[in-house]
Scaffold this motif. Structure first.
Motif, mmCIF file in Angstrom:
data_model
loop_
_atom_site.group_PDB
_atom_site.id
_atom_site.type_symbol
_atom_site.label_atom_id
_atom_site.label_comp_id
_atom_site.label_asym_id
_atom_site.label_seq_id
_atom_site.Cartn_x
_atom_site.Cartn_y
_atom_site.Cartn_z
ATOM 1 N N LEU A 55 0.671 -1.236 0.045
ATOM 2 C CA LEU A 55 -0.078 -0.358 -0.045
ATOM 3 C C LEU A 55 0.549 1.090 0.385
ATOM 4 C CD1 LEU A 55 -2.683 -0.568 2.700
ATOM 5 C CD2 LEU A 55 -3.147 -0.560 0.085
ATOM 6 N N ALA A 56 0.520 1.957 -0.326
ATOM 7 C CA ALA A 56 1.062 2.887 -1.107
ATOM 8 C C ALA A 56 0.871 4.638 0.362
ATOM 9 C CB ALA A 56 1.048 4.064 -2.185
ATOM 10 N N LEU A 57 1.441 4.765 1.439
ATOM 11 C CA LEU A 57 0.541 4.937 2.546
ATOM 12 C C LEU A 57 1.892 6.531 2.720
ATOM 13 C CD1 LEU A 57 -1.927 2.443 3.840
ATOM 14 C CD2 LEU A 57 -2.093 4.577 2.252
ATOM 15 N N VAL A 58 2.722 5.725 3.172
ATOM 16 C CA VAL A 58 3.917 6.606 3.543
ATOM 17 C C VAL A 58 4.456 7.933 3.436
ATOM 18 C CG1 VAL A 58 6.224 7.093 4.396
ATOM 19 C CG2 VAL A 58 4.709 4.465 4.343
ATOM 20 N N SER A 59 3.615 9.144 3.839
ATOM 21 C CA SER A 59 4.179 10.397 3.880
ATOM 22 C C SER A 59 5.912 10.889 3.240
ATOM 23 C CB SER A 59 3.964 10.851 4.822
ATOM 24 O OG SER A 59 4.442 12.364 5.603
ATOM 25 N N PRO A 60 5.800 10.824 2.248
ATOM 26 C CA PRO A 60 7.019 11.848 1.760
ATOM 27 C C PRO A 60 7.677 12.873 2.818
ATOM 28 C CG PRO A 60 5.674 13.038 1.016
ATOM 29 C CD PRO A 60 4.496 12.356 1.536
ATOM 30 N N PHE A 61 7.719 12.810 3.486
ATOM 31 C CA PHE A 61 8.349 13.731 4.567
ATOM 32 C C PHE A 61 9.379 12.665 5.371
ATOM 33 C CE2 PHE A 61 3.892 16.871 4.808
ATOM 34 C CZ PHE A 61 4.508 17.496 3.671
ATOM 35 N N LEU A 62 8.752 11.831 6.040
ATOM 36 C CA LEU A 62 9.990 11.198 6.843
ATOM 37 C C LEU A 62 10.841 10.606 5.580
ATOM 38 C CD1 LEU A 62 10.272 9.180 9.252
ATOM 39 C CD2 LEU A 62 9.067 7.492 7.653
ATOM 40 N N LEU A 63 10.832 10.314 5.033
ATOM 41 C CA LEU A 63 12.328 10.788 3.790
ATOM 42 C C LEU A 63 13.047 11.608 3.381
ATOM 43 C CD1 LEU A 63 10.055 6.862 2.021
ATOM 44 C CD2 LEU A 63 11.694 6.576 3.755
ATOM 45 N N GLN A 64 12.049 12.561 2.919
ATOM 46 C CA GLN A 64 12.321 13.802 2.549
ATOM 47 C C GLN A 64 14.060 14.646 4.103
ATOM 48 O OE1 GLN A 64 9.655 16.491 1.717
ATOM 49 N NE2 GLN A 64 11.738 18.723 2.469
ATOM 50 N N THR A 65 13.382 14.289 5.074
ATOM 51 C CA THR A 65 13.911 14.121 6.105
ATOM 52 C C THR A 65 15.258 13.289 6.357
ATOM 53 O OG1 THR A 65 11.670 15.373 7.213
ATOM 54 C CG2 THR A 65 14.333 15.303 8.460
ATOM 55 N N MET A 108 14.660 2.558 1.614
ATOM 56 C CA MET A 108 15.318 3.558 1.588
ATOM 57 C C MET A 108 15.890 3.381 2.803
ATOM 58 S SD MET A 108 14.266 7.179 0.647
ATOM 59 C CE MET A 108 15.671 8.570 0.430
ATOM 60 N N ILE A 109 15.092 2.573 4.220
ATOM 61 C CA ILE A 109 15.779 3.637 5.262
ATOM 62 C C ILE A 109 16.629 2.248 5.558
ATOM 63 C CG2 ILE A 109 15.408 2.708 7.783
ATOM 64 C CD1 ILE A 109 12.091 3.892 7.476
ATOM 65 N N GLN A 110 16.781 1.212 5.197
ATOM 66 C CA GLN A 110 18.201 -0.127 4.921
ATOM 67 C C GLN A 110 18.818 0.918 4.443
ATOM 68 O OE1 GLN A 110 15.707 -3.649 4.227
ATOM 69 N NE2 GLN A 110 15.670 -3.920 6.703
ATOM 70 N N ARG A 111 18.488 0.915 3.338
ATOM 71 C CA ARG A 111 20.002 0.960 2.421
ATOM 72 C C ARG A 111 20.710 2.864 3.295
ATOM 73 N NH1 ARG A 111 17.780 2.901 -3.833
ATOM 74 N NH2 ARG A 111 17.392 0.486 -4.339
ATOM 75 N N ALA A 112 19.747 3.717 3.492
ATOM 76 C CA ALA A 112 20.731 5.073 5.193
ATOM 77 C C ALA A 112 21.095 4.267 6.076
ATOM 78 C CB ALA A 112 19.713 6.118 5.350
ATOM 79 N N LEU A 113 20.680 3.761 6.721
ATOM 80 C CA LEU A 113 20.952 2.885 7.860
ATOM 81 C C LEU A 113 22.924 2.073 7.482
ATOM 82 C CD1 LEU A 113 17.856 0.962 9.456
ATOM 83 C CD2 LEU A 113 19.759 2.695 10.279
ATOM 84 N N ALA A 114 22.464 1.002 5.976
ATOM 85 C CA ALA A 114 23.846 0.645 5.626
ATOM 86 C C ALA A 114 24.614 1.796 5.044
ATOM 87 C CB ALA A 114 23.209 -0.148 4.565
ATOM 88 N N ALA A 115 24.857 2.823 4.940
ATOM 89 C CA ALA A 115 25.435 3.649 4.080
ATOM 90 C C ALA A 115 26.034 4.362 5.592
ATOM 91 C CB ALA A 115 24.448 4.243 3.477
#
Length: 347
Positions: free
Chosen positions: A12-22, A63-70
């Protein structure tokens, strides 16, 4: 990846872009480009600037897991939450700022949290002297759960201080996971009163804060903004309202077990009606119960000191063998092997 039983929700496409934008902004400050984090996920860094954009849970996890790995072992969730402002919540943030008391703000925040497109759910548990804001991430990944809890608590401090003032201070924070190597970041951003290896992710506050009058309260503006929020909420609720309500009812009595008759009764419907309505979302009650148990298990396994037997009990299993069989079905691993793997990757 999660079992197929939760794919209906996971896509489901429900996650706000604000979280990933930040998240992209924080990562960029640390030398990790937003383009690198978004590449191949079906959206660009520029598209995260669009408040109408919605991202699937699957894309969000990637995307979050990529950021955590980096940026491993840095407290990335804390940084993202600390960067937030009330405006990050969109229309809900405006509504909260107009409330009369912090209790009213908490109640509206809980009622309309699905409109913010976050990855964690919260609940307020009131007591005479001490109250708790409890949070849980239902995505069955240990690293995502820690990130979500960090982000939520750091945001909570920002939001409450924006509503009340800098004098707001919780009594303590409690986490299900073990103290991380970057515990100093927790103390820097959340304060010194921290407990790890607990049964719940929650923050304790003195109950008197709930009755504090908010300085920006405006009854007329609140009614107008709330009307707009209810319209927005109805659109999102069509997708997620029933599933989240049933999840919450299951999670509330997980240790005692949550048979469908009991949950249906709480929702003022028959078990037959509940099964039919869940089937309209390509979901079954048993699958939803498995999803809640799976996510809770991953959260509790983050604490290496908690016995597997205690986790099985907290999930409502009568014996540890039933829990081990279910966990093997969910992940292909035993609970102990999964814990060992998570511990090794964190070192």
């Amino acid at each position: 990846m999660p079992s197929t039983s939760i794919d209906a929700q996971f896509d489901l496409a429900l996650v706000s872009p604000f979280l990933l934008q930040t998240l992209a902004e924080v990562a960029s400050d640390q030398g990790v480009s937003a383009e690198r984090l978004c590449r191949g996920l079906g959206f660009t860094a520029e598209e995260l600037q669009d408040p109408a954009q919605r991202i699937t849970y699957r894309q969000t996890v990637a995307m979050i897991q990529r950021a955590l790995a980096a940026l491993p072992e840095r407290g990335l969730g804390l940084w993202v939450g600390h960067r937030n402002v009330l405006g990050t919540l969109g229309l809900l943030g405006h509504v909260l700022s107009l409330c009369k008391t912090l209790r009213d703000a908490f109640e509206l925040g809980r009622r309309f949290q699905h409109t913010t497109g976050g990855i964690a759910l919260c609940n307020l548990i009131e007591g005479p002297e001490e109250s708790f804001i409890e949070v849980e991430c239902r995505l069955p990944y240990a690293d995502i759960q820690v990130f979500a809890v960090e982000e939520f608590f750091a945001s909570l401090l920002v939001y409450n201080r924006a509503l009340i003032g800098p004098q707001f201070q919780p009594r303590r924070f409690e986490f299900t996971h073990a103290a991380p190597g970057y515990e100093a970041e927790y103390r820097r951003l959340l304060g010194p009163n921290l407990r790890f290896g607990c049964l719940h992710n929650r923050v304790a506050i003195a109950s008197h804060w709930l009755d504090v009058q908010l300085p920006s309260h405006h009854p007329v503006a609140l009614r107008q903004a709330l009307s707009l929020l209810e319209t927005e909420s109805a659109q999102v609720q069509q997708k997620t309202g029933l599933l989240e309500t049933v999840e919450r009812a299951i999670a509330r009595d997980l240790a005692q077990g949550s048979p469908i008759d009991k949950v249906a009764g709480e929702l003022n419907m028959s078990s037959r009606t509940l099964r039919r309505r869940l089937s309209e979302h390509d979901m079954t009650f048993d699958a939803l119960q498995e999803q809640v148990r799976h996510a809770r298990a991953m959260s509790l396994l983050n604490n290496p000191e908690m016995p597997i037997e205690r986790i099985a009990e907290a999930l409502g299993y009568s014996d540890v063998r039933g829990f081990r069989r279910a966990f093997k079905r969910w992940t292909g691993q035993s609970p102990s092997a999964c814990r060992d793997e998570a511990t090794a990757s964190a070192q």
